[in-house]
Design a protein around this motif. Structure first.
Motif: not given
Ligand code: E4P
Length: 218
Positions: A6, A26, A28, A31, A83, A107, A129, A132, A164-165, A167, A184
């Motif tokens: 990601d 991935t 966004n 990024l 996306k 997404t 996500f 988040r 996604a997201s 940590r 990701t």
């Molecule tokens: C998924 O495709 C997003 O780009 C990503 O995982 C968002 O993650 P974040 O909450 O760390 O910004």
């Protein structure tokens, strides 16, 4: 389980691609902003480095403009996955693109209800996500478990669960235990997967003892 990275940082992408463990990328808008490069050529460069799906996100929020942007992004390379956000217009774009045979990553998914809609719209990937959700005191991994169960109930749903997201390494381990198809992850979390203090300690001891044997394998 597929590993996507990601990030839009081409150096990180090249580095992790060289491990042979990378199945896709991935990106966004945030990024892309962080990478500080022009979007279209950057996606083309990433698509050259990685064979698997490279998610490139539309910037508009209305159906007509999103669809035009999607066609432009799709034309960059065969492995672009478009996306789109989980909105009514985003899912209309998803249905239209998936009917054309384009891979779509839906997404900003935060509920099982939204994941059902994305599958019905023909998404190739749904991106819940988890980090988040954890950030606001909810349980991100519980959502992954719910979506995996629901999708398993309907074999005609082809949508892959793309966690996604992320940590921490434990998000990845938990996702694997639940049978999620894809994660990701930011580059630093992927690198943390290798680490264990007992591996470092054990290797140091082996290196030291081997040196004491005075032997050489080569
Ligand atoms: C998924 O495709 C997003 O780009 C990503 O995982 C968002 O993650 P974040 O909450 O760390 O910004």
């Amino acid at each position: 389980m597929k590993f996507f990275i990601d990030t839009a940082d081409i150096d990180d992408i090249r580095d992790l691609a060289s491990t042979g463990l990378l199945d896709g990328v991935t990106t966004n808008p945030s990024l892309i902003k962080k990478a500080g490069k022009d979007f279209i050529p950057l996606i083309a460069e990433i698509c050259d480095v990685v064979d698997g799906p490279v998610s490139a996100e539309v910037a508009a929020t209305d159906f007509d403009t999103m669809l035009k942007e999607a066609h432009k992004l799709r034309a960059i390379a065969d492995n672009v996955a478009v996306k789109v956000p989980l909105t009514p217009d985003g899912l209309k774009v998803c249905k239209s693109l998936s009917d054309e045979g384009t891979q779509v990553n839906v997404t900003l998914c935060f509920s099982a209800a939204q994941a059902i809609l994305a599958a019905k719209a023909g998404a190739a990937f749904i991106s819940p996500f988890v980090g988040r959700l954890d950030d606001i005191g909810a349980d991100g991994m519980h959502l992954i478990a719910e979506i995996c169960t629901i999708y398993d109930n309907y074999p005609d749903f082809d949508t892959e669960v793309l966690v996604a997201s992320i940590r921490s390494p434990m998000h990845i381990v938990e996702a694997a235990k639940m049978g999620a198809h894809v994660i990701t992850s930011p580059p630093d979390v992927i690198r943390k997967l290798y680490s264990h203090p007992l591996t470092d300690k054990g290797l140091a001891a082996f290196v030291e003892d081997w040196a004491k044997t005075g032997q050489s394998i080569l």
